[in-house]
Write a protein that holds these residues in place. Sequence first.
Motif, mmCIF file in Angstrom:
data_model
loop_
_atom_site.group_PDB
_atom_site.id
_atom_site.type_symbol
_atom_site.label_atom_id
_atom_site.label_comp_id
_atom_site.label_asym_id
_atom_site.label_seq_id
_atom_site.Cartn_x
_atom_site.Cartn_y
_atom_site.Cartn_z
ATOM 1 N N SER A 76 0.818 -1.220 0.000
ATOM 2 C CA SER A 76 0.000 0.000 0.000
ATOM 3 C C SER A 76 0.851 1.270 0.000
ATOM 4 O O SER A 76 0.340 2.360 -0.263
ATOM 5 C CB SER A 76 -0.926 0.015 1.228
ATOM 6 O OG SER A 76 -0.196 0.302 2.424
ATOM 7 N N THR A 135 3.928 3.844 -1.299
ATOM 8 C CA THR A 135 4.618 4.218 -2.520
ATOM 9 C C THR A 135 6.126 4.020 -2.316
ATOM 10 O O THR A 135 6.601 3.907 -1.178
ATOM 11 C CB THR A 135 4.362 5.688 -2.881
ATOM 12 O OG1 THR A 135 4.918 6.522 -1.851
ATOM 13 C CG2 THR A 135 2.857 5.962 -3.008
ATOM 14 N N ARG A 136 6.859 4.010 -3.400
ATOM 15 C CA ARG A 136 8.316 3.873 -3.262
ATOM 16 C C ARG A 136 8.936 5.048 -2.499
ATOM 17 O O ARG A 136 9.810 4.825 -1.655
ATOM 18 C CB ARG A 136 8.965 3.699 -4.645
ATOM 19 C CG ARG A 136 8.666 2.338 -5.251
ATOM 20 C CD ARG A 136 9.447 2.084 -6.523
ATOM 21 N NE ARG A 136 9.027 0.830 -7.143
ATOM 22 C CZ ARG A 136 9.554 0.329 -8.246
ATOM 23 N NH1 ARG A 136 10.527 0.985 -8.863
ATOM 24 N NH2 ARG A 136 9.116 -0.808 -8.750
ATOM 25 N N GLN A 180 7.546 6.697 -0.100
ATOM 26 C CA GLN A 180 7.222 6.439 1.310
ATOM 27 C C GLN A 180 8.128 5.367 1.897
ATOM 28 O O GLN A 180 8.577 5.484 3.051
ATOM 29 C CB GLN A 180 5.750 6.034 1.439
ATOM 30 C CG GLN A 180 4.768 7.161 1.246
ATOM 31 C CD GLN A 180 3.319 6.680 1.229
ATOM 32 O OE1 GLN A 180 3.018 5.594 0.716
ATOM 33 N NE2 GLN A 180 2.415 7.475 1.782
ATOM 34 N N TYR A 191 12.596 -2.307 -3.344
ATOM 35 C CA TYR A 191 11.649 -2.035 -4.429
ATOM 36 C C TYR A 191 11.326 -3.321 -5.196
ATOM 37 O O TYR A 191 10.214 -3.474 -5.717
ATOM 38 C CB TYR A 191 12.216 -0.989 -5.382
ATOM 39 C CG TYR A 191 12.458 0.365 -4.762
ATOM 40 C CD1 TYR A 191 11.778 0.775 -3.617
ATOM 41 C CD2 TYR A 191 13.368 1.263 -5.320
ATOM 42 C CE1 TYR A 191 11.995 2.016 -3.048
ATOM 43 C CE2 TYR A 191 13.592 2.515 -4.766
ATOM 44 C CZ TYR A 191 12.907 2.891 -3.625
ATOM 45 O OH TYR A 191 13.138 4.122 -3.064
ATOM 46 N N HIS A 200 8.705 -4.975 -3.253
ATOM 47 C CA HIS A 200 7.480 -4.188 -3.400
ATOM 48 C C HIS A 200 6.793 -4.460 -4.743
ATOM 49 O O HIS A 200 5.560 -4.462 -4.839
ATOM 50 C CB HIS A 200 7.835 -2.702 -3.278
ATOM 51 C CG HIS A 200 6.663 -1.776 -3.290
ATOM 52 N ND1 HIS A 200 6.311 -1.041 -4.410
ATOM 53 C CD2 HIS A 200 5.758 -1.448 -2.326
ATOM 54 C CE1 HIS A 200 5.251 -0.302 -4.125
ATOM 55 N NE2 HIS A 200 4.887 -0.530 -2.878
#
Length: 271
Positions: free
Chosen positions: A88, A90-91, A93, A135, A138
């Motif tokens: 949920s 963002t990168r 964040q 990432y 993610h």
Amino acid sequence: MTLLVGCDFSSTPTRRKPIVLALGQAAAGRVQLLRLEKLPTLEAFGAWLREPQPWIGGFDVPFGLPRELVEHLGWPTEWRECMRHYASLTRPQIRETFAAYTAARPAGSKFAHRRFDKLAGSSPSMKWVNPPVAYMLHAAVPLLLEAGVHLPGLHEGDPRRVALEAYPGLLARELVGRRSYKSDEKAKQTADRLIARKDLITALEQGRTRLGLRVKLTHAQRDALVEDASGDSLDAVLCMVQAAWAAQHGAPRYGLPDDLDPLEGWIVSAE
């Protein structure tokens, strides 16, 4: 015969730097590379994962975050809920959260590690640069979950499609030590790295790893692995060998330790 998959993953794939899949089969201690597939987008990767064909795959992607980090941040400590929360964000964040964590830590221990990181020599899964494995997690894990695949020790899914965390550096160091065999930078794609790739491929063909598996390549495949100076194709093959080792051990653990942390996971074939 079960299809074996090795995946060299990119969190931002392109046609020039795609996700690379090494597809193969194993029999009598030999792992035969059937072909390499290159996927230029995350959407193509997700579509491939959703195909109903049975496989056992080793993916060069962290499947979990360090428990120490998760508990410090107050995130859910159940794996599926933790990954849902992580997806949920963002990168930016993620980068800001992890940078704040490291800024408050003493020099020499900035990053939290999973239990096996030092055993495997793997980068901490919270690292967002060089390499950006945070990432990668993610980008990849939500696609694995959406595709309904089975992640032993972490998440029950389709038992015909089995995804395991792999790490090509684990086998590469066993065969060529700390010699570098790849680079994405043209200026660093040197003769020494070319020789290291050739030596690494020869060692794989001779089955010199502790996994006891020999890789079978055609001349054309061998040339392709040598010529890929980025090392992405060779890394996918290394992950495929780890998947073959897992397939030998079979369900339900696929060679993973009984006491793995169900939040952090484990790199397949790490001792």
